[in-house]
Write a protein that holds these residues in place. Structure first.
Motif, mmCIF file in Angstrom:
data_model
loop_
_atom_site.group_PDB
_atom_site.id
_atom_site.type_symbol
_atom_site.label_atom_id
_atom_site.label_comp_id
_atom_site.label_asym_id
_atom_site.label_seq_id
_atom_site.Cartn_x
_atom_site.Cartn_y
_atom_site.Cartn_z
ATOM 1 N N LEU A 136 34.738 4.975 -10.334
ATOM 2 C CA LEU A 136 35.038 6.064 -9.400
ATOM 3 C C LEU A 136 35.114 7.399 -10.135
ATOM 4 N N GLU A 137 35.639 7.385 -11.336
ATOM 5 C CA GLU A 137 35.617 8.591 -12.170
ATOM 6 C C GLU A 137 34.182 9.001 -12.451
ATOM 7 N N ARG A 138 33.335 8.039 -12.703
ATOM 8 C CA ARG A 138 31.928 8.297 -13.040
ATOM 9 C C ARG A 138 31.183 8.967 -11.885
ATOM 10 N N VAL A 139 31.539 8.613 -10.636
ATOM 11 C CA VAL A 139 30.878 9.229 -9.484
ATOM 12 C C VAL A 139 31.705 10.359 -8.872
ATOM 13 N N GLY A 155 28.650 11.918 2.143
ATOM 14 C CA GLY A 155 28.217 11.918 0.747
ATOM 15 C C GLY A 155 29.188 11.183 -0.154
ATOM 16 N N GLN A 156 30.479 11.349 0.110
ATOM 17 C CA GLN A 156 31.477 10.623 -0.673
ATOM 18 C C GLN A 156 31.382 9.125 -0.424
ATOM 19 N N GLN A 157 31.172 8.734 0.817
ATOM 20 C CA GLN A 157 31.027 7.320 1.124
ATOM 21 C C GLN A 157 29.820 6.729 0.386
ATOM 22 N N GLN A 158 28.732 7.473 0.328
ATOM 23 C CA GLN A 158 27.561 6.945 -0.362
ATOM 24 C C GLN A 158 27.807 6.864 -1.869
ATOM 25 N N LEU A 191 22.339 12.951 -4.984
ATOM 26 C CA LEU A 191 21.236 13.026 -5.938
ATOM 27 C C LEU A 191 21.735 13.407 -7.329
ATOM 28 N N GLU A 192 22.770 14.235 -7.402
ATOM 29 C CA GLU A 192 23.287 14.618 -8.715
ATOM 30 C C GLU A 192 23.920 13.429 -9.422
ATOM 31 N N VAL A 193 24.635 12.580 -8.677
ATOM 32 C CA VAL A 193 25.169 11.351 -9.279
ATOM 33 C C VAL A 193 24.029 10.486 -9.790
ATOM 34 N N MET A 194 22.958 10.384 -9.014
ATOM 35 C CA MET A 194 21.813 9.568 -9.439
ATOM 36 C C MET A 194 21.139 10.166 -10.674
#
Length: 258
Positions: A136-139, A155-158, A191-194
């Protein structure tokens, strides 16, 4: 080919029909470890079915699928008889991020991320909880651990869905149009998380219409139409200078000037 040179994911001759509808007509695909492969193409081209066959959510009619060291030849009667067990082995190699997040509404964010490793992998609860908090920290959602899905934006749910896919420690993560159900202003955060995951060396296969993301992040782009691979290669070639007329027509319709 040495083990070091062998692709992490390999697909040969993948076919799948639903009744009289032939969705996949002999797909070949290689995915290198620590790479990003983007599957693109028109609606109904077979992209999502490829993903679902990779982790055996759909059982192919024929073809060989290998993820890591788990290989299933769906043309072999013995493998088809053992399809349920073999499918579970194949599915265990990958994590899936769906168009809709499919979070459990009655569980907290932390519980949603933890449930897979605890139930499916029978891993110790305290170890899983620590790993889930790190994910969760990572995302970017550590502070939301105790909230429930209805308290989060789309977006948070995804992003929680991405953390959940990572929690089972997969060899490859499969993304099925992960931003298609989001409002436009929420697409960027997913997309930024990806992008961050790609920079960290996660192996990813992504079905998306986000061509700018494909150009910036993908190692290879695979254009699928009519259940076959029409063209594949690095993004500069497939998106910037496609060789096939069908690819060119598709890109003229979907691309703003990049």
């Amino acid at each position: 080919m040495s083990a070091a040179d062998r692709p992490l994911v390999a697909v040969r001759g993948l076919t799948k029909s639903f009744g009289d509808l032939h969705v996949l007509r002999g797909i070949d695909l290689d995915v290198a470890a620590a790479s990003v492969t983007v599957l693109c193409g028109p609606s109904g081209s077979g992209k999502t079915t490829v993903l679902r066959c990779l982790n055996a959510l759909e059982v192919p009619d024929r073809g060989v699928v290998r993820v890591g060291e788990v290989e299933v030849d769906f043309a072999r009667p013995a493998d088809r008889r053992r399809a349920r067990r073999r499918a579970a082995q194949l599915r265990a190699q990958s994590g899936m991020v769906f168009q809709a997040h499919h979070l459990f509404p009655h569980l907290s964010v932390l519980e949603n991320v933890s449930v897979g490793p605890q139930v499916a992998q029978r891993r110790p609860a305290e170890q899983v909880r620590a790993e889930a908090l790190a994910l969760l920290e990572r995302v970017g959602l550590r502070e939301k651990a105790d909230q429930h899905p209805h308290q989060l934006s789309g977006g948070q749910q995804q992003r929680v869905g991405i953390a959940r896919a990572l929690a089972v420690q997969p060899q490859v993560v499969l993304f099925d149009e992960p931003t298609s159900a989001l409002d436009p202003e929420l697409v960027g955060e997913v997309l930024e998380v990806m992008r961050d995951l790609a920079r960290q060396g996660l192996t990813m296969v992504v079905v998306t219409h986000e061509m700018r993301f494909a150009q910036q992040v993908a190692d290879q782009v695979v254009f699928v139409d009519g259940g076959v691979v029409v063209e594949h290669g690095p993004p500069a070639q497939v998106l910037g200078a496609p060789r096939q007329e069908r690819t060119q027509r598709f890109l003229r319709r979907v691309l703003d000037p990049l």
